[in-house]
Design an enzyme around this catalytic site. Structure first.
Site, PDB file in Angstrom:
ATOM      1  CB  SER A 249     212.472   4.950  10.731  1.00  0.00           C
ATOM      2  OG  SER A 249     212.178   4.683   9.382  1.00  0.00           O
ATOM      3  CG  ASP A 570     215.312  11.842   6.735  1.00  0.00           C
ATOM      4  OD1 ASP A 570     214.884  11.443   5.634  1.00  0.00           O
ATOM      5  OD2 ASP A 570     214.957  11.342   7.820  1.00  0.00           O
ATOM      6  CG  HIS A 623     215.782   7.856   7.693  1.00  0.00           C
ATOM      7  ND1 HIS A 623     214.738   8.621   8.162  1.00  0.00           N
ATOM      8  CD2 HIS A 623     215.404   6.557   7.873  1.00  0.00           C
ATOM      9  CE1 HIS A 623     213.767   7.833   8.597  1.00  0.00           C
ATOM     10  NE2 HIS A 623     214.149   6.584   8.425  1.00  0.00           N
TER      11      HIS A 623
END
Length: 668
Positions: A249, A570, A623
């Site tokens: 991320s 995602d 995610h």
């Protein structure tokens, strides 16, 4: 397992009508009545507010805990009796194949997933020294929410510590193995690496304070220097074997910044020399990479909303705004998060060139028809990346914010717009004397709010101007640390400044031709791409803009649901942001990748768990849940054990990332 410790509560603390003594063997709480204590003066006026925020957050986290923790309580033999034999975990499978630990691995966590603990605080935080304020059980959020907000906020002028408060990142693998009890982040990957011989001396969690701008993590904590030293130590103590770095991320952007910092001359950089990355890094395996930003960041900064919060506001109007319990939950959250300069790194980069304009976008012909999710027998990936698209109405994804559904649909020539830039902000919106918390919207006035709405539609090219208008303090700080454009000439000396280092469109990759860069992300989940907004009815202390959840596309297959246009991704990062740089921007030798570092795209088609016993599943593309995806973990372990991208089979693509990338006219 007990998550609460018996501790004596100082007399100055008021944790509520009952004092927690401890937790029994089976989780039963022992309580005893305690006399009501007088709150410190500055908190007494918001007593009901404190308990209301705690109540809402408690319910949310209790449901989250149940969803994620319950499956873990079932022994494997019980699960297998219901679902049948489970596949071997990747670490066990690869150990049977003879794989062993080889390259040291470095984990770089993303935003909000790393724990933060208190080292110095105000009187309201007495007794919390070195206790987690972020991560873990979030117990202090429930007990003293306004104190919690105060301590997690940064100074609104400097972006650093407020006076008298020091909150610091937790260190070690425990910093981000679990976000909350039962909600894993890195834990599954760590456990599988351990199965082939990895241990703490060959695994390193590069924890950092994810609230700060990237360069300020070095200014305040010397975090970048610590990462440099730890990587050098790991290489030196492991026979000169280079590290495999695994960012997730926002950690992807943080490590991009690090790779420029470590080679840049001191004092701005780490002084490692132009070949530091080539000498120390085998591969960077980016998971859920928001290389080019995420539209979610825009909604978060603009109205402290994403899809789920917008739905909650529509379902229970006023609860999150102010009415029911006389609290301003969203205003407190906006005030806090707008002090976190790191959020600026997630604003979409590249403007209309990347994200599209008023009447076009790379993904405009995406088919939003509900897909039949694959079962546990994975379908074969389309190596060409062409995917399958049905005939569908084009979506104006380039209009990231539209005021009204009609504005989102009609041709731009039919939209009457009044430029908001330079508009004079009027008087205060309404009487703010009853407000619990100040936000910059209090200073915009009715005329300022009207000017924003009258501009009608905002693309990536005008989003920065919008945020400068509505959040000037945040943007003034952020502009010194981040940039969101496209470089015309990367040899221009201005790009040697750290504000450009986390933008892949304004910086060069290291001179490391033997290094590999992977982008690994989930696909097949509707992901926020653009929003329909409306003005909020005027009220005291209100946030004047909110997502219009009544805006619907009109059919089951529509990309517009609840005021949010979705695209493939995602659930957090659209495919375009995660995949473009490895599909085109860095593919081969380009001005962004002058040494020709090899890049690979590894997509993971989302499959939900077959039943609740599987928790978040072993084939998730979401995610965070992708961190438990067996195929992703296997790819990482193989590379850590010495494999290359070619050994993995090169690209594995299910989406239309190559097709969409070709539509972007970017000088390479």
């Amino acid at each position: 397992m007990s998550f609460l410790r018996r501790r004596k509560v100082p007399k100055t603390q008021n944790l509520g009508p009952q004092e927690i003594e401890g937790e029994g063997e089976h989780g039963d709480m022992k309580t005893k009545p305690r006399p009501k204590l007088k709150e410190p003066k500055r908190w007494s006026c918001v007593d009901s507010c404190c308990w209301s925020i705690g109540c809402i957050c408690s319910i949310w986290w209790f449901l989250l805990f149940l969803y994620n923790a319950m499956p873990a309580s079932f022994p494997q033999y019980v699960t297998e009796a219901i679902t049948g034999p489970l596949p071997d975990p990747p670490g066990l499978k690869l150990r049977k194949e003879g794989l062993t630990a080889k390259h040291p691995v470095v984990f770089v966590p993303g935003i909000v997933t790393g724990g933060l603990e208190l080292w110095e605080g105000q009187q309201c935080a007495e007794g919390l020294f070195r206790k987690r304020l972020w991560g873990g059980t979030f117990g202090e959020l429930y007990k003293r929410p306004l104190c919690w907000v105060e301590h997690l906020s940064l100074d609104n002028e400097t972006g650093l510590d407020p006076s008298g408060i020091r909150v610091r990142p937790v260190s070690g693998l425990v910093a981000a193995d679990y976000f909350a009890p039962g909600y894993f982040v890195w834990a599954v990957l760590i456990a599988n690496l351990a199965r082939i011989g990895y241990e703490e001396k060959t695994m390193y969690m590069a924890a950092y304070d994810w609230r700060l701008s990237f360069q300020n993590t070095e200014v305040r904590d010397q975090t970048l220097s610590r990462i440099k030293s730890n990587i050098e130590l790991m290489v030196a103590t492991n026979g000169g074997r280079k590290v495999v770095v695994i960012p997730h991320s926002m950690g992807v952007l943080y490590f991009l910044h690090f790779m420029k910092w470590v080679e840049a001359p001191a004092p701005m950089g780490g002084g490692g020399g132009s070949d530091w990355c080539a000498r120390h890094i085998k591969a960077v395996m980016n998971i859920g990479a928001p290389f080019l930003g995420v539209p979610k960041a825009v909604a978060g900064l603009f109205s402290i909303e994403v899809k789920d919060i917008a739905i909650a506001r529509a379902f229970a109007p006023g609860v999150l705004d102010k009415d029911v319990f006389s609290l301003q939950t969203l205003q407190h959250m906006m005030r806090m998060t707008r002090t976190w300069d790191s959020t600026m790194s997630m604003i979409p980069k590249g403007g209309d060139t990347i994200w599209g304009g008023l009447d076009w976008s790379p993904e405009g012909d995406f088919d939003c028809c509900a897909r039949k999710l694959k079962n546990n027998d994975a379908q074969t990936a389309d190596q060409s990346g062409k995917g399958s698209l049905g005939s569908t109405k084009r979506v104006n994804y380039g209009r990231i914010i539209s005021f009204g559904k009609e504005v989102a649909d009609i041709h731009s020539s039919k939209i009457e717009r009044v430029d908001f830039r330079g508009a004079i902000k009027g008087d205060n919106l309404i009487n703010t004397t009853k407000c619990d918390v100040w936000t910059e919207y209090h200073e915009m006035g009715i005329e300022g709010v009207k000017a924003v709405a009258d501009y009608k539609v905002y693309t990536a090219g005008s989003i920065l101007d919008l945020l400068n208008f509505v959040a000037p303090k945040l943007m003034a700080r952020g502009d010194a640390h981040f940039s969101h454009g496209i470089a015309e000439n990367l040899d221009d000396p201005k790009y040697e400044h750290y504000k450009y280092w986390s933008n892949p469109l304004e910086t060069k990759l290291p001179n490391a031709p033997d290094m590999e860069i992977y982008t690994m992300y989930g696909v097949g989940i509707p992901t926020e791409r653009a929003y329909v907004y409306k003005l909020t009815p005027a009220a005291e202390c209100y946030i004047p803009f909110q997502i219009d959840t009544s805006a619907e596309g009109g059919s089951e297959d529509s990309c517009l649901k609840g005021g949010v246009f979705s695209v493939d991704g995602d659930e957090t990062v659209p495919v375009l942001s995660a995949g473009f740089m490895c599909a085109k921007g860095w593919r081969g030798t380009t001005r962004f990748n002058p040494s020709g570092i090899r890049t690979y795209i590894r997509e993971y088609d989302h499959a939900p768990p077959a039943n609740f016993l599987e928790g978040r599943g072993t084939q998730s593309g979401a995610h965070v849940a992708i961190m438990g995806n067996f195929a992703l973990i296997e790819d990482i372990i193989r590379v850590a054990a010495g494999a290359t991208g070619e050994d993995l089979g090169g690209d594995r693509v299910y989406s239309d990332i190559f097709k969409w990338s070709e539509k972007i006219n970017l000088q390479l």
